[in-house]
Write a protein that holds these residues in place. Structure first.
Motif, PDB file in Angstrom:
ATOM      1  N   ARG A  28       0.870  -1.167   0.000  1.00 61.34           N
ATOM      2  CA  ARG A  28       0.000   0.000   0.000  1.00 61.34           C
ATOM      3  C   ARG A  28       0.916   1.228   0.000  1.00 61.34           C
ATOM      4  NH1 ARG A  28      -2.502  -3.900  -0.600  1.00 61.34           N
ATOM      5  NH2 ARG A  28      -4.428  -4.617   0.393  1.00 61.34           N
ATOM      6  N   THR A  29       0.567   2.212  -0.808  1.00 64.07           N
ATOM      7  CA  THR A  29       1.369   3.434  -0.876  1.00 64.07           C
ATOM      8  C   THR A  29       0.456   4.649  -0.885  1.00 64.07           C
ATOM      9  OG1 THR A  29       1.384   3.545  -3.305  1.00 64.07           O
ATOM     10  CG2 THR A  29       3.147   2.261  -2.254  1.00 64.07           C
ATOM     11  N   VAL A  30       1.042   5.804  -0.606  1.00 63.65           N
ATOM     12  CA  VAL A  30       0.343   7.068  -0.804  1.00 63.65           C
ATOM     13  C   VAL A  30       1.392   8.161  -0.952  1.00 63.65           C
ATOM     14  CG1 VAL A  30       0.072   7.608   1.666  1.00 63.65           C
ATOM     15  CG2 VAL A  30      -1.510   8.584  -0.010  1.00 63.65           C
ATOM     16  N   LEU A  31       1.198   9.018  -1.935  1.00 60.15           N
ATOM     17  CA  LEU A  31       2.057  10.176  -2.163  1.00 60.15           C
ATOM     18  C   LEU A  31       1.300  11.381  -1.614  1.00 60.15           C
ATOM     19  CD1 LEU A  31       4.744  11.062  -3.546  1.00 60.15           C
ATOM     20  CD2 LEU A  31       3.379  11.555  -5.581  1.00 60.15           C
ATOM     21  N   THR A  32       1.683  11.803  -0.429  1.00 65.44           N
ATOM     22  CA  THR A  32       0.856  12.762   0.304  1.00 65.44           C
ATOM     23  C   THR A  32       0.687  14.094  -0.415  1.00 65.44           C
ATOM     24  OG1 THR A  32       2.721  13.649   1.575  1.00 65.44           O
ATOM     25  CG2 THR A  32       1.585  11.736   2.486  1.00 65.44           C
ATOM     26  N   TYR A  33       1.677  14.506  -1.181  1.00 65.18           N
ATOM     27  CA  TYR A  33       1.559  15.793  -1.870  1.00 65.18           C
ATOM     28  C   TYR A  33       1.028  15.638  -3.292  1.00 65.18           C
ATOM     29  CZ  TYR A  33       6.213  14.288  -3.433  1.00 65.18           C
ATOM     30  OH  TYR A  33       7.268  13.568  -3.933  1.00 65.18           O
ATOM     31  N   SER A  34       0.622  14.418  -3.670  1.00 63.61           N
ATOM     32  CA  SER A  34       0.029  14.089  -4.967  1.00 63.61           C
ATOM     33  C   SER A  34       1.055  14.196  -6.100  1.00 63.61           C
ATOM     34  CB  SER A  34      -1.206  14.941  -5.250  1.00 63.61           C
ATOM     35  OG  SER A  34      -2.189  14.704  -4.255  1.00 63.61           O
ATOM     36  N   LEU A  35       0.622  13.812  -7.285  1.00 69.54           N
ATOM     37  CA  LEU A  35       1.551  13.595  -8.388  1.00 69.54           C
ATOM     38  C   LEU A  35       1.858  14.843  -9.211  1.00 69.54           C
ATOM     39  CD1 LEU A  35       3.137  11.298  -9.770  1.00 69.54           C
ATOM     40  CD2 LEU A  35       1.160  10.946 -11.254  1.00 69.54           C
ATOM     41  N   SER A  36       0.901  15.754  -9.317  1.00 69.59           N
ATOM     42  CA  SER A  36       1.067  16.884 -10.224  1.00 69.59           C
ATOM     43  C   SER A  36       1.134  18.216  -9.487  1.00 69.59           C
ATOM     44  CB  SER A  36      -0.088  16.933 -11.232  1.00 69.59           C
ATOM     45  OG  SER A  36       0.010  18.071 -12.062  1.00 69.59           O
ATOM     46  N   ALA A  37       2.032  19.082  -9.949  1.00 70.04           N
ATOM     47  CA  ALA A  37       2.117  20.439  -9.404  1.00 70.04           C
ATOM     48  C   ALA A  37       1.193  21.397 -10.138  1.00 70.04           C
ATOM     49  CB  ALA A  37       3.558  20.945  -9.498  1.00 70.04           C
ATOM     50  N   ASN A  38       0.498  20.896 -11.152  1.00 68.24           N
ATOM     51  CA  ASN A  38      -0.405  21.723 -11.946  1.00 68.24           C
ATOM     52  C   ASN A  38      -1.787  21.762 -11.286  1.00 68.24           C
ATOM     53  OD1 ASN A  38      -2.002  22.972 -13.840  1.00 68.24           O
ATOM     54  ND2 ASN A  38      -1.642  21.488 -15.469  1.00 68.24           N
ATOM     55  N   PRO A  39      -2.223  22.919 -10.807  1.00 64.53           N
ATOM     56  CA  PRO A  39      -3.533  22.986 -10.129  1.00 64.53           C
ATOM     57  C   PRO A  39      -4.696  22.546 -11.011  1.00 64.53           C
ATOM     58  CG  PRO A  39      -2.256  24.977  -9.741  1.00 64.53           C
ATOM     59  CD  PRO A  39      -1.523  24.210 -10.804  1.00 64.53           C
ATOM     60  N   ALA A  40      -4.522  22.571 -12.323  1.00 64.53           N
ATOM     61  CA  ALA A  40      -5.601  22.162 -13.222  1.00 64.53           C
ATOM     62  C   ALA A  40      -5.658  20.654 -13.422  1.00 64.53           C
ATOM     63  CB  ALA A  40      -5.440  22.843 -14.584  1.00 64.53           C
ATOM     64  N   SER A  41      -4.659  19.945 -12.942  1.00 63.39           N
ATOM     65  CA  SER A  41      -4.609  18.498 -13.133  1.00 63.39           C
ATOM     66  C   SER A  41      -5.504  17.780 -12.124  1.00 63.39           C
ATOM     67  CB  SER A  41      -3.168  17.987 -12.969  1.00 63.39           C
ATOM     68  OG  SER A  41      -3.141  16.570 -12.884  1.00 63.39           O
ATOM     69  N   PRO A  42      -6.185  16.706 -12.543  1.00 60.97           N
ATOM     70  CA  PRO A  42      -6.979  15.919 -11.587  1.00 60.97           C
ATOM     71  C   PRO A  42      -6.108  15.219 -10.552  1.00 60.97           C
ATOM     72  CG  PRO A  42      -6.877  14.807 -13.714  1.00 60.97           C
ATOM     73  CD  PRO A  42      -6.289  16.171 -13.922  1.00 60.97           C
ATOM     74  N   HIS A  43      -4.801  15.189 -10.800  1.00 67.69           N
ATOM     75  CA  HIS A  43      -3.870  14.547  -9.876  1.00 67.69           C
ATOM     76  C   HIS A  43      -3.103  15.563  -9.019  1.00 67.69           C
ATOM     77  CE1 HIS A  43      -4.797  10.864 -11.933  1.00 67.69           C
ATOM     78  NE2 HIS A  43      -4.374  11.359 -13.089  1.00 67.69           N
ATOM     79  N   HIS A  44      -3.621  16.787  -8.943  1.00 63.64           N
ATOM     80  CA  HIS A  44      -2.941  17.833  -8.163  1.00 63.64           C
ATOM     81  C   HIS A  44      -3.063  17.587  -6.663  1.00 63.64           C
ATOM     82  CE1 HIS A  44      -1.300  21.645  -7.015  1.00 63.64           C
ATOM     83  NE2 HIS A  44      -2.433  22.072  -6.508  1.00 63.64           N
ATOM     84  N   THR A  45      -4.251  17.166  -6.197  1.00 61.62           N
ATOM     85  CA  THR A  45      -4.455  16.930  -4.763  1.00 61.62           C
ATOM     86  C   THR A  45      -5.204  15.630  -4.490  1.00 61.62           C
ATOM     87  OG1 THR A  45      -6.487  18.258  -4.804  1.00 61.62           O
ATOM     88  CG2 THR A  45      -4.458  19.392  -4.156  1.00 61.62           C
ATOM     89  N   ASP A  46      -5.304  14.745  -5.502  1.00 61.35           N
ATOM     90  CA  ASP A  46      -6.118  13.543  -5.302  1.00 61.35           C
ATOM     91  C   ASP A  46      -5.568  12.633  -4.208  1.00 61.35           C
ATOM     92  OD1 ASP A  46      -3.916  12.933  -6.890  1.00 61.35           O
ATOM     93  OD2 ASP A  46      -4.999  11.537  -8.176  1.00 61.35           O
ATOM     94  N   GLN A  47      -4.248  12.419  -4.190  1.00 64.89           N
ATOM     95  CA  GLN A  47      -3.689  11.562  -3.139  1.00 64.89           C
ATOM     96  C   GLN A  47      -3.568  12.305  -1.807  1.00 64.89           C
ATOM     97  OE1 GLN A  47      -0.729   8.523  -3.846  1.00 64.89           O
ATOM     98  NE2 GLN A  47      -0.760   8.973  -6.045  1.00 64.89           N
ATOM     99  N   THR A  48      -3.516  13.629  -1.853  1.00 66.20           N
ATOM    100  CA  THR A  48      -3.549  14.408  -0.613  1.00 66.20           C
ATOM    101  C   THR A  48      -4.886  14.193   0.089  1.00 66.20           C
ATOM    102  OG1 THR A  48      -2.138  16.069  -1.677  1.00 66.20           O
ATOM    103  CG2 THR A  48      -3.223  16.693   0.378  1.00 66.20           C
ATOM    104  N   ALA A  49      -5.958  14.240  -0.685  1.00 61.65           N
ATOM    105  CA  ALA A  49      -7.288  13.973  -0.122  1.00 61.65           C
ATOM    106  C   ALA A  49      -7.389  12.539   0.372  1.00 61.65           C
ATOM    107  CB  ALA A  49      -8.363  14.255  -1.169  1.00 61.65           C
ATOM    108  N   LEU A  50      -6.789  11.604  -0.359  1.00 63.51           N
ATOM    109  CA  LEU A  50      -6.781  10.202   0.058  1.00 63.51           C
ATOM    110  C   LEU A  50      -6.035  10.047   1.381  1.00 63.51           C
ATOM    111  CD1 LEU A  50      -7.502   7.260  -0.871  1.00 63.51           C
ATOM    112  CD2 LEU A  50      -5.203   7.167  -1.853  1.00 63.51           C
ATOM    113  N   PHE A  51      -4.879  10.704   1.497  1.00 62.62           N
ATOM    114  CA  PHE A  51      -4.091  10.680   2.729  1.00 62.62           C
ATOM    115  C   PHE A  51      -4.880  11.272   3.894  1.00 62.62           C
ATOM    116  CE2 PHE A  51      -1.073  13.219   5.385  1.00 62.62           C
ATOM    117  CZ  PHE A  51      -0.469  12.156   6.036  1.00 62.62           C
TER     118      PHE A  51
END
Length: 203
Positions: free
Chosen positions: A150-173
């Motif tokens: 199991r993994t989680v990238l707390t700051y999420s994958l993308s630095a682009n605020p328009a990306s769906p991956h900007h805060t998705d894993q942050t919310a998961l965390f």
């Protein structure tokens, strides 16, 4: 002071989003390491100091009857009361990143989920936005059928605020969730989001 003591007594010692007493403890704890007078060595609030041979049980025994310890708690309570901040303030209410509540505490407190905010607790009962902390987290179990991860990238994958991956894993965390990693060919093939790219080319 009595209410503060009751709050700390009820607290489970964890910096979860709903940990009533966690922020009060941080504000109290952060005041314990200050010099009692300019030029004096840092005060130790522990009856039993840290022992490398007993890292899980030391330091221990807060000097609760020491005037310095009592003053540190009184100062923390005064900070809360003078700004009408509830003593039961939780990490979920006090700290966030991109409006997402973030669990955890500072390295001085000894959390597994470490966070650092951009400054002290404000008069509104909030810290400046979390700017560093636990980053890539992984939990692995080695089984006879292969690793279970199991993994989680707390700051999420993308630095682009328009990306769906900007805060998705942050919310998961924030919710205490994990990403299930796939290891075997069958697990990888079963991924509904699997994309296969074949690269052709010469030297």
């Amino acid at each position: 002071m009595r209410e503060a003591c009751r709050t700390l007594e009820k607290w489970n010692g964890r910096a979860t989003l709903d940990g009533e007493g966690a922020v009060l403890w941080r504000e109290f704890f952060s005041r314990l390491g200050r010099p009692t007078k300019p030029g004096e060595p840092v005060f130790s609030p522990w009856r039993v100091p840290f022992d490398p041979a007993r890292p899980l049980t030391t330091p221990s025994g807060l000097k609760s009857d020491d005037p310095t310890v009592r003053q540190a708690l009184a100062d923390a309570v005064l900070r809360f009361r003078s700004n009408r901040i509830p003593l039961t303030l939780t990490p979920g209410q006090a700290q966030s990143y991109s409006s997402i509540p973030i669990p955890g505490c500072t390295e001085g407190e000894g959390c597994f989920d470490r966070v650092r905010t951009g400054g002290p607790l404000g008069t509104d009962g909030r810290y400046p936005e979390v700017n560093t902390g636990s980053s890539f987290m992984m939990a692995v179990e080695l089984t006879k059928d292969g690793p279970r991860t199991r993994t989680v990238l707390t700051y999420s994958l993308s630095a682009n605020p328009a990306s769906p991956h900007h805060t998705d894993q942050t919310a998961l965390f924030s919710r205490g969730g994990w990403v299930t990693e796939r290891f075997t060919p069958a697990e990888i093939a079963a991924d509904p989001h699997l994309e296969t790219v074949t690269v052709h080319g010469g030297h």
